[in-house]
Structure formats: structure tokens, C-alpha cells
Design a protein around this motif. Sequence first.
Motif, PDB file in Angstrom:
ATOM      1  N   UNK A  41      11.424   2.250  -1.025  1.00 50.41           N
ATOM      2  CA  UNK A  41      12.249   3.102  -1.441  1.00 50.41           C
ATOM      3  C   UNK A  41      12.216   3.204  -3.035  1.00 50.41           C
ATOM      4  N   UNK A  42      11.438   4.006  -3.689  1.00 51.29           N
ATOM      5  CA  UNK A  42      11.418   3.948  -5.231  1.00 51.29           C
ATOM      6  C   UNK A  42      11.298   5.474  -5.608  1.00 51.29           C
ATOM      7  N   UNK A  43      12.243   5.716  -6.545  1.00 53.96           N
ATOM      8  CA  UNK A  43      12.320   7.275  -7.129  1.00 53.96           C
ATOM      9  C   UNK A  43      10.825   7.555  -7.416  1.00 53.96           C
ATOM     10  N   UNK A  44      10.669   9.030  -7.324  1.00 53.98           N
ATOM     11  CA  UNK A  44       9.222   9.437  -7.603  1.00 53.98           C
ATOM     12  C   UNK A  44       9.114   9.352  -9.226  1.00 53.98           C
ATOM     13  N   UNK A  45      10.490   9.414  -9.799  1.00 53.11           N
ATOM     14  CA  UNK A  45      10.078   9.344 -11.406  1.00 53.11           C
ATOM     15  C   UNK A  45       9.542   7.889 -11.688  1.00 53.11           C
ATOM     16  N   UNK A  46      10.219   6.895 -11.013  1.00 58.36           N
ATOM     17  CA  UNK A  46       9.524   5.615 -11.390  1.00 58.36           C
ATOM     18  C   UNK A  46       8.100   5.667 -10.846  1.00 58.36           C
ATOM     19  N   UNK A  47       7.787   6.161  -9.740  1.00 53.94           N
ATOM     20  CA  UNK A  47       6.292   5.980  -9.419  1.00 53.94           C
ATOM     21  C   UNK A  47       5.337   6.672 -10.225  1.00 53.94           C
ATOM     22  N   UNK A  64       1.314  14.034  -1.856  1.00 50.05           N
ATOM     23  CA  UNK A  64       2.706  13.532  -1.428  1.00 50.05           C
ATOM     24  C   UNK A  64       3.751  13.675  -2.562  1.00 50.05           C
ATOM     25  N   UNK A  65       4.843  14.234  -2.162  1.00 50.40           N
ATOM     26  CA  UNK A  65       5.796  14.388  -3.328  1.00 50.40           C
ATOM     27  C   UNK A  65       5.553  15.197  -4.176  1.00 50.40           C
ATOM     28  N   UNK A  66       4.547  15.899  -4.173  1.00 52.46           N
ATOM     29  CA  UNK A  66       4.341  16.947  -5.548  1.00 52.46           C
ATOM     30  C   UNK A  66       4.020  18.370  -4.599  1.00 52.46           C
ATOM     31  N   UNK A  67       3.124  18.315  -4.006  1.00 49.42           N
ATOM     32  CA  UNK A  67       2.862  19.763  -3.116  1.00 49.42           C
ATOM     33  C   UNK A  67       2.604  19.413  -1.656  1.00 49.42           C
ATOM     34  N   UNK A  90       0.935   5.447   2.978  1.00 50.90           N
ATOM     35  CA  UNK A  90       2.141   6.507   2.721  1.00 50.90           C
ATOM     36  C   UNK A  90       2.860   7.116   3.831  1.00 50.90           C
ATOM     37  N   UNK A  91       2.011   7.253   5.014  1.00 51.40           N
ATOM     38  CA  UNK A  91       2.205   7.907   6.345  1.00 51.40           C
ATOM     39  C   UNK A  91       3.551   8.824   6.175  1.00 51.40           C
ATOM     40  N   UNK A  92       3.461   9.975   5.509  1.00 55.53           N
ATOM     41  CA  UNK A  92       4.714  10.709   4.784  1.00 55.53           C
ATOM     42  C   UNK A  92       5.215  11.446   5.971  1.00 55.53           C
ATOM     43  N   UNK A 110       6.113   4.790   1.952  1.00 53.24           N
ATOM     44  CA  UNK A 110       6.710   5.325   0.715  1.00 53.24           C
ATOM     45  C   UNK A 110       5.755   5.996  -0.110  1.00 53.24           C
ATOM     46  N   UNK A 111       6.185   6.317  -1.232  1.00 52.87           N
ATOM     47  CA  UNK A 111       5.416   7.229  -2.032  1.00 52.87           C
ATOM     48  C   UNK A 111       4.341   6.557  -2.687  1.00 52.87           C
TER      49      UNK A 111
END
Length: 199
Positions: free
Chosen positions: A131-137, A158-161, A106-108, A33-34
Motif C-alpha cells: 500500500x503506497x500512495x500513488x503520489x509516492x509511486x 494502472x492508476x492513471x487510465x 500489479x494484478x489490478x 500494488x501500484x
Amino acid sequence: MKTENTVWHDQHISKTQRAELKQQKPCLLWYTGLSGSGKSTIANAVDALLFQRGCHTYLLDGDNVRHGLNGDLGFSDNDRVENIRRISEVAKLFTDAGLIVSTAFISPFAADRAMAAEKLAAGEFIEVYIDTPISVCEQRDPKGLYKKARAGEIKDFTGIDSAYDVPEAPAIHVKTAELSVLECAQQIVDYLLEYGFVK
């Protein structure tokens, strides 16, 4: 590259014997996960619940492993692949010892998670998607990493760039924004009970 001039040495005590002694089925709970999704928090909670049941476990945490075994690796795509390769090998050794192993990374990349699964016997690899929305993270941001990534101070985040491949069919799908830590942990323990990994 494979090391030359080495021969596999068989051991007298088998994986099955070690598991029978512990009265459990070895497996690998692969938390993915993120950053900030709750992987380490949930993995620790599960570990505590299993310990209370008398299970033999071990938790490999991403940051902790980077303090030692993987201290020479950065966060480029190539280093991330090598990070997961090494952890997969260590986790395989621990399952061979009859343990219930947790890895909180993370193991993306889906290909790396598939590679880890291939190292284990059928049914032993259990993908747990936190599973957690990136906004919550980003709201949680316990280490201040999202703030630094948004400011350009951290690259390949991860999740940004840097990409994150969402698991297509995880064995366990945990939504931390909707459940408490204990409820998430119990969901995972219930899975282990249902499939006979623990009694």
C-alpha cells in the motif's frame, strides 16, 4: 478452452512429502500494488531473509515473466487477466513442489486475485497488499512509466487510465511510505513465522 484427450497423471511423491523434506509449509505470497509501490523490492528482501533461514523459495517477478512465458501479452484488460491466469498456474506448480513462492505483479483486478487463490489449498494463498500512495509511486517512478503515462505515451496504465481494485482484506498490509524496506520485509516474515509456514 480445455485441451482434449489428456488425462491427469498422478505422481508418486506427494506435495506433503516434498514440504516435509524442506521442513516448511508451502504457500504463495501474492504481492499486489501500484507500479512503483515497492512490490519487487519488498519481495526480494523477504526472499533474502527466508534464504538466510534455509527456506526453499522462488520469486516470480512481473517484468521478468514478461520476458519469457508471458512475452506475447500486452497490457489490455484481457491480456492482464491472461497474464495472471498463467502466473497462477505456475505458482501452483511451485507450491506443489513444496516451495514458498512469491509473485510480484500489479494484478489490478480483485477477481483475478480471487481466481489465483482458488487454485491453491486453503490457507496457502497469502495476499500481501503493498500500500503506497500513488503520489509516492509517481515520485519514485523507477522506470519512468508514470511520466510516459501522464504524457499519453502509455495506454491502460494502472492508476492513471486503468483501474486498480484495492484489496479489501489482505492477509498482510504493508505501508512502504511509513516503513523501511527491511521493516516491511520483516513484517511479512513475522507473519510466516506466526502461522507456521517457516520455523
